[in-house]
Motif scaffolding. Structure first.
Motif, PDB file in Angstrom:
ATOM      1  N   ALA A 144       0.820  -1.221   0.000  1.00  0.00           N
ATOM      2  CA  ALA A 144       0.000   0.000   0.000  1.00  0.00           C
ATOM      3  C   ALA A 144       0.851   1.268   0.000  1.00  0.00           C
ATOM      4  N   PHE A 145       2.134   1.118   0.299  1.00  0.00           N
ATOM      5  CA  PHE A 145       2.976   2.303   0.454  1.00  0.00           C
ATOM      6  C   PHE A 145       3.989   2.427  -0.689  1.00  0.00           C
ATOM      7  N   VAL A 146       4.510   3.646  -0.868  1.00  0.00           N
ATOM      8  CA  VAL A 146       5.436   3.874  -1.980  1.00  0.00           C
ATOM      9  C   VAL A 146       6.711   3.051  -1.798  1.00  0.00           C
ATOM     10  N   ASN A 147       7.379   2.827  -2.917  1.00  0.00           N
ATOM     11  CA  ASN A 147       8.626   2.041  -2.892  1.00  0.00           C
ATOM     12  C   ASN A 147       9.657   2.696  -1.985  1.00  0.00           C
ATOM     13  N   GLY A 148      10.473   1.866  -1.413  1.00  0.00           N
ATOM     14  CA  GLY A 148      11.617   2.400  -0.676  1.00  0.00           C
ATOM     15  C   GLY A 148      11.382   2.538   0.817  1.00  0.00           C
TER      16      GLY A 148
ATOM     17  N   ALA B 129       2.607   8.634   2.666  1.00  0.00           N
ATOM     18  CA  ALA B 129       3.328   7.542   2.012  1.00  0.00           C
ATOM     19  C   ALA B 129       2.359   6.543   1.397  1.00  0.00           C
ATOM     20  N   LEU B 130       1.074   6.697   1.710  1.00  0.00           N
ATOM     21  CA  LEU B 130       0.056   5.758   1.237  1.00  0.00           C
ATOM     22  C   LEU B 130      -0.286   6.076  -0.224  1.00  0.00           C
ATOM     23  N   LYS B 131      -0.046   5.099  -1.099  1.00  0.00           N
ATOM     24  CA  LYS B 131      -0.255   5.354  -2.542  1.00  0.00           C
ATOM     25  C   LYS B 131      -1.709   5.715  -2.840  1.00  0.00           C
ATOM     26  N   GLY B 132      -2.642   5.072  -2.113  1.00  0.00           N
ATOM     27  CA  GLY B 132      -4.060   5.316  -2.349  1.00  0.00           C
ATOM     28  C   GLY B 132      -4.471   6.762  -2.114  1.00  0.00           C
ATOM     29  N   ALA B 133      -3.641   7.490  -1.372  1.00  0.00           N
ATOM     30  CA  ALA B 133      -3.998   8.880  -1.047  1.00  0.00           C
ATOM     31  C   ALA B 133      -3.864   9.798  -2.262  1.00  0.00           C
ATOM     32  N   TYR B 134      -3.015   9.407  -3.223  1.00  0.00           N
ATOM     33  CA  TYR B 134      -2.697  10.313  -4.336  1.00  0.00           C
ATOM     34  C   TYR B 134      -3.837  10.474  -5.348  1.00  0.00           C
ATOM     35  N   ALA B 135      -4.874   9.609  -5.197  1.00  0.00           N
ATOM     36  CA  ALA B 135      -5.999   9.724  -6.121  1.00  0.00           C
ATOM     37  C   ALA B 135      -6.859  10.950  -5.813  1.00  0.00           C
ATOM     38  N   ASP B 136      -6.643  11.507  -4.648  1.00  0.00           N
ATOM     39  CA  ASP B 136      -7.417  12.680  -4.246  1.00  0.00           C
ATOM     40  C   ASP B 136      -7.150  13.842  -5.226  1.00  0.00           C
ATOM     41  N   PRO B 137      -8.200  14.586  -5.601  1.00  0.00           N
ATOM     42  CA  PRO B 137      -8.025  15.681  -6.581  1.00  0.00           C
ATOM     43  C   PRO B 137      -7.005  16.732  -6.159  1.00  0.00           C
ATOM     44  N   LYS B 138      -6.791  16.850  -4.866  1.00  0.00           N
ATOM     45  CA  LYS B 138      -5.862  17.912  -4.427  1.00  0.00           C
ATOM     46  C   LYS B 138      -4.448  17.692  -4.978  1.00  0.00           C
ATOM     47  N   PHE B 139      -4.119  16.425  -5.280  1.00  0.00           N
ATOM     48  CA  PHE B 139      -2.772  16.142  -5.787  1.00  0.00           C
ATOM     49  C   PHE B 139      -2.586  16.607  -7.233  1.00  0.00           C
ATOM     50  N   SER B 140      -3.695  16.981  -7.858  1.00  0.00           N
ATOM     51  CA  SER B 140      -3.586  17.510  -9.224  1.00  0.00           C
ATOM     52  C   SER B 140      -4.030  18.967  -9.282  1.00  0.00           C
ATOM     53  N   ALA B 141      -4.186  19.580  -8.133  1.00  0.00           N
ATOM     54  CA  ALA B 141      -4.702  20.959  -8.116  1.00  0.00           C
ATOM     55  C   ALA B 141      -3.567  21.973  -8.270  1.00  0.00           C
TER      56      ALA B 141
ATOM     57  N   GLU C 136      -3.419   1.731  12.253  1.00  0.00           N
ATOM     58  CA  GLU C 136      -3.964   1.246  10.990  1.00  0.00           C
ATOM     59  C   GLU C 136      -5.041   2.205  10.458  1.00  0.00           C
ATOM     60  N   TYR C 137      -5.860   2.688  11.370  1.00  0.00           N
ATOM     61  CA  TYR C 137      -6.944   3.603  10.988  1.00  0.00           C
ATOM     62  C   TYR C 137      -6.364   4.896  10.405  1.00  0.00           C
ATOM     63  N   ALA C 138      -5.360   5.426  11.079  1.00  0.00           N
ATOM     64  CA  ALA C 138      -4.804   6.725  10.673  1.00  0.00           C
ATOM     65  C   ALA C 138      -3.998   6.631   9.384  1.00  0.00           C
ATOM     66  N   LEU C 139      -3.326   5.493   9.154  1.00  0.00           N
ATOM     67  CA  LEU C 139      -2.341   5.454   8.068  1.00  0.00           C
ATOM     68  C   LEU C 139      -2.762   4.665   6.825  1.00  0.00           C
ATOM     69  N   THR C 140      -3.843   3.923   6.898  1.00  0.00           N
ATOM     70  CA  THR C 140      -4.196   3.130   5.714  1.00  0.00           C
ATOM     71  C   THR C 140      -5.517   3.557   5.081  1.00  0.00           C
ATOM     72  N   LYS C 141      -6.141   4.568   5.632  1.00  0.00           N
ATOM     73  CA  LYS C 141      -7.390   5.070   5.044  1.00  0.00           C
ATOM     74  C   LYS C 141      -7.087   6.369   4.306  1.00  0.00           C
ATOM     75  N   PRO C 142      -7.239   6.399   2.978  1.00  0.00           N
ATOM     76  CA  PRO C 142      -6.900   7.607   2.219  1.00  0.00           C
ATOM     77  C   PRO C 142      -7.587   8.868   2.750  1.00  0.00           C
ATOM     78  N   ALA C 143      -8.832   8.733   3.179  1.00  0.00           N
ATOM     79  CA  ALA C 143      -9.543   9.932   3.647  1.00  0.00           C
ATOM     80  C   ALA C 143      -8.871  10.504   4.897  1.00  0.00           C
ATOM     81  N   GLU C 144      -8.492   9.607   5.819  1.00  0.00           N
ATOM     82  CA  GLU C 144      -7.863  10.074   7.063  1.00  0.00           C
ATOM     83  C   GLU C 144      -6.466  10.646   6.790  1.00  0.00           C
ATOM     84  N   ILE C 145      -5.725   9.935   5.950  1.00  0.00           N
ATOM     85  CA  ILE C 145      -4.353  10.376   5.683  1.00  0.00           C
ATOM     86  C   ILE C 145      -4.360  11.732   4.970  1.00  0.00           C
ATOM     87  N   ASN C 146      -5.339  11.929   4.102  1.00  0.00           N
ATOM     88  CA  ASN C 146      -5.413  13.215   3.409  1.00  0.00           C
ATOM     89  C   ASN C 146      -5.934  14.323   4.309  1.00  0.00           C
TER      90      ASN C 146
END
Lengths: 447, 326
Positions: free
Chosen positions: A137-141, A362-374, A341-351
């Motif tokens: 679920a997290f970025v490489n490295g 670091a959670l890849k799922g978080a990057y789908a949020d529109p703010k990352f393209s704003a 787990e709640y804080a770090l693996t839920k995209p809504a919470e992490i964002n």
């Protein structure tokens, strides 16, 4: 005379004071790790405490209401211990067998491997609680860092800091330097004098005497080449070609008069505020930092991928990262894990935390949020977050910090100071530092 | 003079027995009391002093003696967490080959040799000034001199890091008024050491001056009057009366300052972080780094013992050289 101390008394005083101060500093700590995991319990309800610092602590507090709502029976107390005070507090707690530690602790990559190595019983085995299912679920490295010698997971990644080069767009324009033409530090060193002539600004700032041991820039130049102080096997690589190249770039910047000295309290901030630095090679957390600290410079900054350390080399690096861990001596390990787990693996919470504390997830799922393209107004409408996400996706490798990172950092900082202050040769300074690092840690030097 | 248990008033039980006229009343209770120590009173003239010092002794045992002993054991071991292996004197041997230890020791010695005499000389001058009846508003001056020693060590370090800043520091601004070029206080190996000496001197001179002042005020005035009658001038009076009379206080301040300097940590830690290039690294800072940054507790404990040994040797030397001849 009654107030006069006798010779014997003075000697006793001298010995007792010296021994007392010096030894209580270490006494008891070495016997650390007593009990360790045996002292904890897998309670899954009650009050858990969380240790973090400043904006990250504030961000974590934002998660608490929804967590408590979704997990009745668990209450969370997030405490801001401040940085660097939190490290002494965690170290002392771990060294005394985990006594007095919080249930959940926020730990940086510069400390985590050391804690796992030196206090193998100190941090809870999260694999037993199901942490392994989040591996991809997290970025490489980052994942190699959370694995202990027992092959178990001892932390979950929260924050990742990909490197970027922030630059003064207006200065580059004034000096007629095309940012697209900057692909390596060679290019930037060549453009530096033009920028300085046109604007009076130096290229970047560095703590030359090494007062703060902020070696991020040197490390970044190595990380861009896929190298670090230690290789994947933990052998010392501080005298490697990559390290010499990194320090040589810094020396060239200094020799060309492009490096401002930022030693001293608040100097860097003052120089940026006065517009005396044309670039800031900083990680993603600086996006909001620059925007909030220097609002008067809105619209003047932009970001590009960091220049390669060698022409044609890699242009992505993870500067550092932070993690949440659970204390092995926690009486409520399951409750603590549920919060992590709640804080770090839920995209809504992490964002939500990213929005309030600027902690780049670091959670890849978080990057789908529109703010990352704003577009970001401070950066003239540039989609700055997207450029950092792209950098992460282009594959920054794992960095092996090891349990001896602090010692390596100190010796590398000394070598850099010798080069910048005394004009030492980078290869010679690093060779001596690597030799000392190997000697002090018992590690081998890589061939 | 303390009373033996047999000479004290009988305990109430004994008194009752005697009053009832039982055979025990014929003098036997005394012997019975002696034969049964459990019935002795806890509070006697002999025991009270021990009871009074008991908290201090317990505190020392738990918070000093135990850490000292545990630390010595740790200094003979290496390893992580609980898994410690006995390695004998390996940490001490490693210390002898460690260039950073010798650098730290050299720095500490340098600061000791330069700073302590400078500070104590200054403190003595200040104390002489404050002791003079000719000085106007003496309480105010005394307060002013002592106030720096009330400042927190870290606060002092932070304050001086601002004052000594090369570009925006107060000191360089003042120097610039006299046409002096900016000094790179914290960025050069020489000036960083000067900076550390400045901070410590600022912080502790007043403290020592107050000790000297107390000593000066304890010198009988008759000695000076007699000397003046004999025609002794101010310098002669200072050398022949003031200095000898102050010797116990001088010895105390020298020993305490030596210990303090050898344990110097906070100021250089905040001011320079031990830099540049380890020019201001002190032994305690190196000890701290090894213990709390590198988690190398065995080596840190060995450093602590090495430092304790150095402090003890210097303390003995100083007391032998400066102590009163008997």
């Amino acid at each position: 005379m009654s107030h006069q101390l006798s010779r014997r008394q003075i000697l006793h005083l001298a010995t007792a004071t010296a021994a007392g101060l010096g030894l209580t500093a270490c006494g008891g700590s070495g016997s650390g790790g007593t009990g360790g995991a045996d002292d904890g319990a897998d309670g899954d309800s009650g009050k858990i405490t969380v240790w973090s610092w400043t904006t990250a602590a504030e961000a974590l507090r934002g998660v608490v209401p929804s967590f408590e709502r979704d997990n009745p029976g668990i209450t969370v107390d997030v405490q801001d211990l401040g940085n660097p005070a939190i490290w002494d507090k965690i170290t002392v707690g771990l060294a005394s067998g985990g006594k007095g530690l919080a249930d959940v602790m926020h730990i940086g990559v510069d400390y985590l491997p050391g804690y796992m190595e030196k206090f193998p019983q100190g941090l809870a085995d999260l694999s037993k609680l199901g942490a392994d299912r989040h591996k991809d679920a997290f970025v490489n490295g980052l994942w190699p860092t959370v694995i202990g010698k027992d092959r178990a997971v001892h932390a979950l990644p929260w924050e990742v800091n990909p490197l970027g080069l922030f630059y003064r767009h207006d200065y580059f324009e004034k000096a007629d330097v095309d940012p697209a033409s900057i692909a390596s530090w060679d290019d930037l060193i060549a453009a530096g004098p033009k920028i300085r002539a046109a604007t009076g600004a130096q290229l970047l700032g560095l703590d030359k005497p090494g007062t703060t041991q902020d070696m991020d820039f040197f490390q970044n130049l190595m990380q861009l080449q896929g190298a670090f102080y230690f290789d994947a096997e933990g052998k010392v690589t501080l005298a490697s070609d990559e390290a010499v190249q990194a320090l040589t770039v810094i020396k060239r910047l200094n020799d060309a008069g492009l490096l401002a000295d930022t030693a001293g309290q608040g100097t860097w901030k003052r120089l940026v505020g006065q517009g005396k630095l044309a670039t800031v090679p900083y990680p993603a957390w600086a996006i909001e930092y620059l925007a909030t600290k220097f609002p008067a410079q809105s619209g003047k900054w932009r970001v590009i991928q960091p220049p390669a350390a060698v022409p044609g080399g890699g242009r992505s690096a993870i500067v550092n990262s932070t993690f949440l861990t659970v204390s092995a001596t926690s009486k409520r390990r399951k409750a603590a894990w549920r919060f992590v787990e709640y804080a770090l693996t839920k995209p809504a919470e992490i964002n939500r935390m990213f929005a309030s504390g600027g902690v780049f997830p670091a959670l890849k799922g978080a990057y789908a949020d529109p703010k990352f393209s704003a577009p970001h107004p401070f950066y003239g409408g540039q989609k700055v977050l997207r450029s950092f996400v792209d950098s992460l996706e282009s594959g920054a490798g794992a960095t092996n910090f090891t349990g001896d990172y602090s010692r390596a950092l100190k010796l590398a900082s000394d070598a850099q100071s010798q080069v910048l202050i005394k004009g030492a040769d980078p290869a010679e300074a690093l060779k001596a530092a690597a030799k000392q690092l190997a000697q002090q840690t018992g590690r081998q030097q890589a061939a | 003079m303390s009373l033996a248990p047999s000479e004290r008033a009988p305990a109430s039980g004994t008194a009752t027995a005697t009053a009832t006229g039982t055979p025990a009343g014929r003098g036997t209770p005394r012997r019975t009391d002696r034969a049964r120590p459990g019935r002795r009173r806890l509070l006697t003239r002999e025991s009270v002093p021990y009871l009074l010092i008991m908290p201090a002794v317990l505190g020392f045992a738990i918070f000093k003696a135990y850490p000292i002993a545990a630390s010595f054991w740790i200094s003979l071991t290496t390893g992580n967490g609980d898994a410690r292996q006995f390695t004998g004197l390996a940490n001490y041997r490693r210390l002898l080959d460690d260039p950073l230890f010798w650098t730290a020791l050299k720095n500490t010695a340098l600061i000791l040799v330069v700073q302590v005499p400078l500070m104590l000389g200054l403190a003595l001058l200040v104390a002489l000034g404050l002791n003079s009846t000719k000085v106007w508003l003496r309480p105010l001056w005394r307060l002013g001199v002592f106030v720096p020693s009330l400042t927190g060590l870290v606060a002092a370090g932070v304050m001086f890091s601002v004052i000594l800043n090369r570009d925006a520091g107060l000191l360089n601004w003042v120097l610039s008024l006299f046409g002096v070029d900016r000094v790179n206080w914290l960025g050069s190996t020489f000036w960083a050491r000067v900076g550390v000496v400045l901070v410590i001197t600022w912080h502790y001179t007043g403290y020592n001056a107050v000790m000297y002042l107390a000593g000066l005020q304890g010198i009988p005035k008759e000695l000076y009057e007699a000397a003046m009658v004999d025609g002794a001038g101010p310098i002669r009076r200072f050398v022949s009366i003031t200095l000898p009379q102050l010797r116990p206080i001088l010895l105390l301040t020298v020993v305490l300052s030596t210990i303090g300097t050898l344990q110097l940590f906070d100021e250089p830690y905040v001011l320079t972080g031990g830099g540049p290039d380890n020019a201001t690294l002190t032994v305690t800072m190196y000890l701290y780094n090894n213990g709390f940054k590198y988690f190398d507790f065995g080596y840190a404990s060995a450093l602590a013992y090495a430092l304790a040994l150095i402090v003890s040797v210097l303390g003995i030397l100083q007391v032998r050289l400066m102590g009163e001849r008997r």
